[in-house]
Design a protein around this motif. Structure first.
Motif, PDB file in Angstrom:
ATOM      1  N   ASP A  17       0.796  -1.228   0.000  1.00 23.23           N
ATOM      2  CA  ASP A  17       0.000   0.000   0.000  1.00 23.23           C
ATOM      3  C   ASP A  17       0.829   1.279   0.000  1.00 23.23           C
ATOM      4  OD1 ASP A  17      -2.731  -1.054   0.072  1.00 23.23           O
ATOM      5  OD2 ASP A  17      -2.155  -1.898   2.004  1.00 23.23           O
ATOM      6  N   SER A  18       1.983   1.272   0.689  1.00 22.92           N
ATOM      7  CA  SER A  18       2.743   2.507   0.782  1.00 22.92           C
ATOM      8  C   SER A  18       4.105   2.235   1.404  1.00 22.92           C
ATOM      9  CB  SER A  18       1.982   3.533   1.637  1.00 22.92           C
ATOM     10  OG  SER A  18       2.601   4.792   1.602  1.00 22.92           O
ATOM     11  N   ILE A  19       5.035   3.172   1.190  1.00 23.28           N
ATOM     12  CA  ILE A  19       6.333   3.156   1.873  1.00 23.28           C
ATOM     13  C   ILE A  19       6.490   4.525   2.534  1.00 23.28           C
ATOM     14  CG2 ILE A  19       8.816   2.812   1.658  1.00 23.28           C
ATOM     15  CD1 ILE A  19       8.276   1.488  -1.054  1.00 23.28           C
ATOM     16  N   VAL A  20       6.648   4.548   3.852  1.00 22.02           N
ATOM     17  CA  VAL A  20       6.623   5.808   4.587  1.00 22.02           C
ATOM     18  C   VAL A  20       7.712   5.828   5.647  1.00 22.02           C
ATOM     19  CG1 VAL A  20       5.164   7.457   5.830  1.00 22.02           C
ATOM     20  CG2 VAL A  20       4.096   5.737   4.358  1.00 22.02           C
ATOM     21  N   ALA A  21       8.370   6.983   5.813  1.00 27.45           N
ATOM     22  CA  ALA A  21       9.244   7.236   6.965  1.00 27.45           C
ATOM     23  C   ALA A  21       8.498   8.166   7.913  1.00 27.45           C
ATOM     24  CB  ALA A  21      10.539   7.890   6.509  1.00 27.45           C
ATOM     25  N   PHE A  22       8.334   7.741   9.162  1.00 25.72           N
ATOM     26  CA  PHE A  22       7.611   8.554  10.143  1.00 25.72           C
ATOM     27  C   PHE A  22       8.613   9.363  10.960  1.00 25.72           C
ATOM     28  CE2 PHE A  22       4.349   5.239   9.343  1.00 25.72           C
ATOM     29  CZ  PHE A  22       3.428   6.091   8.770  1.00 25.72           C
TER      30      PHE A  22
END
Length: 498
Positions: free
Chosen positions: A156-161
């Motif tokens: 669904d997604s690739i995210v850095a928080f």
């Protein structure tokens, strides 16, 4: 469409449902009231003379007192009303006997991911969780390089928080940061997580790993940037391993009883407690009746309405936890020399909310009528044995509170708003509007319109539409914050910075 609404039979005000004009005559239970001035939608009108120091009643409860004589037909707002709130209070356990609507189980399902430990995710995302703000740029570079080298499909997604903490913090402040980040690492919406550290920070990877609890080593990997020659290359290698492990995960039918939903409001207006918050409240009751779980937070926006929740405590122990939840937050305000009533915001006031009690009485309606089964500390995760309505310690700040909701284990946030907001946190953040105007003006922000409730639409019909929409989102349909790639976290800061 109605021009105004009297919410409770004991109220001495009504709320305008459309803009009204000076000199206009409105009929209230057979009695004529002439408006003394123009009244904007969402704002309050006195329906009787109210003497100085008399309580203003809305929702059947005091929302403050008159600071001067208010005549029938006058506009009621900050110029003639003041809060009744002060400081820490003593409370007695007086459990309410009013049951919530225990709807028959519909046996509804959604399409989710069942993880190896039995937990359920509604997204299959690849996350980087930095232990410290110093490596935020590294996290971005790793993702950028990974996307250049790998054709990414079926997730669904690739995210850095990213965040700014993890070092120069002490005591509980440091532990709060660690707890929130560990809640994200353990979140089932992620199919793979890279925990990215620097090496010299307070929030050391080894301690982080030791206090994380059980985790799947195939899905959670660690990298300390100072320990390797090229942290970007090493990070990309790890993402490739995580991606290979998660890319074939499949959605399966999951009972609705497994869904965990956070309840949050922001940019509230005078219609929040009339349209959207009651709607979300009956949704919360519905989900709980199906065996699901909801979380209500924003403790400062319980002030003035806290007894409503205390009376619904499951037992004396939960009542005492709720008392501590409220009074501890008041002490937090007072420790900085701030009044507990320094709220609502300028946007709230422009939308028709005058005092914190008024805001709180609208806010707590998101929790419906179910019993309170547990009270969580900031950074604490949901107890799988405490399904139902939970309370969570967090401030009213939208991003801090929403992050805490996500870190507790909620799959999504239902976010009610009258003024509108584009933001989203690390889980799907469904924006539900109090009014049709903001829904039509900001379709790229707002996902669902509750404003039609004042347009002669039936609440049960809208509830069914909301239930179906939540199921679609839980099954993979993106909401606006995901489409816009507005994905952020924020952590509560309360302590010394070295």
């Amino acid at each position: 469409m109605k021009e105004f609404i009297k919410i409770n039979k004991h109220d001495n005000v009504v709320v305008a449902l459309t803009d009204l004009r000076k000199g206009q005559i409105i009929q209230i239970q057979g009695e004529e009231v002439e408006l003394k001035e123009d009244i904007k939608k969402g704002h309050k009108i006195a329906i009787k003379d109210i003497v100085k120091n008399e309580d203003i009643i809305k929702y059947g409860f005091p929302i403050g007192h008159a600071i001067k004589h208010i005549y029938k037909g006058e506009f009621i707002h900050s110029h003639n009303i003041k809060t009744n709130l002060s400081s820490v209070l003593n409370y007695e356990f007086n459990q309410s006997s009013i049951p919530f609507n225990q709807e028959k189980n519909r046996n509804l399902t959604f399409k989710g991911y069942r993880r190896e430990n039995g937990e359920i995710g509604i997204r299959n995302e690849l996350w980087i969780v930095p232990t410290v703000g110093c490596v935020n740029g590294v996290a971005d570079s790793i993702i950028e390089r990974f996307k250049m080298e790998e054709k990414v499909e079926n997730i669904d997604s690739i995210v850095a928080f990213k965040h700014s903490y993890g070092c120069s913090q002490l005591g509980d402040d440091h532990i709060n940061t660690r707890n929130i980040l560990q809640g994200l690492v353990n979140h089932p919406n992620s199919g793979g997580v890279l925990v990215l550290g620097l090496g010299c920070e307070n929030n050391q990877i080894e301690t982080f790993k030791d206090t994380l609890g059980e985790f799947n080593e195939k899905r959670v990997k660690f990298l300390v940037c100072q320990d390797v020659e090229n942290e970007i290359e090493e990070g990309v290698k790890i993402l490739k391993v995580l991606y290979e492990n998660m890319k074939n995960d499949k959605r399966k039918d999951i009972p609705l009883s497994e869904l965990k939903v956070g309840l949050k409001c922001g940019g509230s207006d005078g219609l929040s407690g009339i349209t959207v918050n009651p709607l979300v409240g009956i949704f919360s009751d519905f989900l709980i009746s199906q065996g699901g779980t909801t979380i209500l937070t924003e403790v400062p926006e319980m002030f003035g309405a806290e007894t409503i929740l205390m009376e619904r405590a499951e037992d004396l122990a939960i009542f005492n936890k709720t008392v501590d939840l409220v009074n501890d937050f008041k002490k937090y305000f007072m420790s900085y020399g701030e009044p507990v009533c320094e709220n609502p915001s300028p946007g709230n006031k422009a939308g028709g909310i005058t005092t914190l009690e008024e805001k709180s009485l609208g806010c707590v309606q998101k929790g419906g009528k179910a019993r309170v089964v547990n009270v969580l500390k900031y950074g604490e995760r949901l107890d799988k044995n405490k399904k139902g309505l939970n309370l969570l310690s967090a401030p009213g700040n939208d991003l801090v509170a929403s992050t805490a909701i996500a870190a507790s284990g909620c799959h999504m946030v239902l976010f009610t708003t009258g003024r509108g907001t584009p933001f989203g946190t690390c889980v799907p953040t469904i924006k539900i509007s109090t009014n049709t105007e903001i829904f039509n003006r900001k379709p790229h922000w707002i996902d669902f319109n509750a404003g039609i409730l004042i347009e002669d639409k039936l609440q049960n019909d809208i509830l069914d539409t909301l239930i179906n929409y939540v199921i679609k989102v839980a099954s993979g349909e993106f909401v606006n914050n995901e489409r816009n790639n507005f994905r952020e976290i924020a952590i509560l800061k309360n302590g010394v910075t070295l």
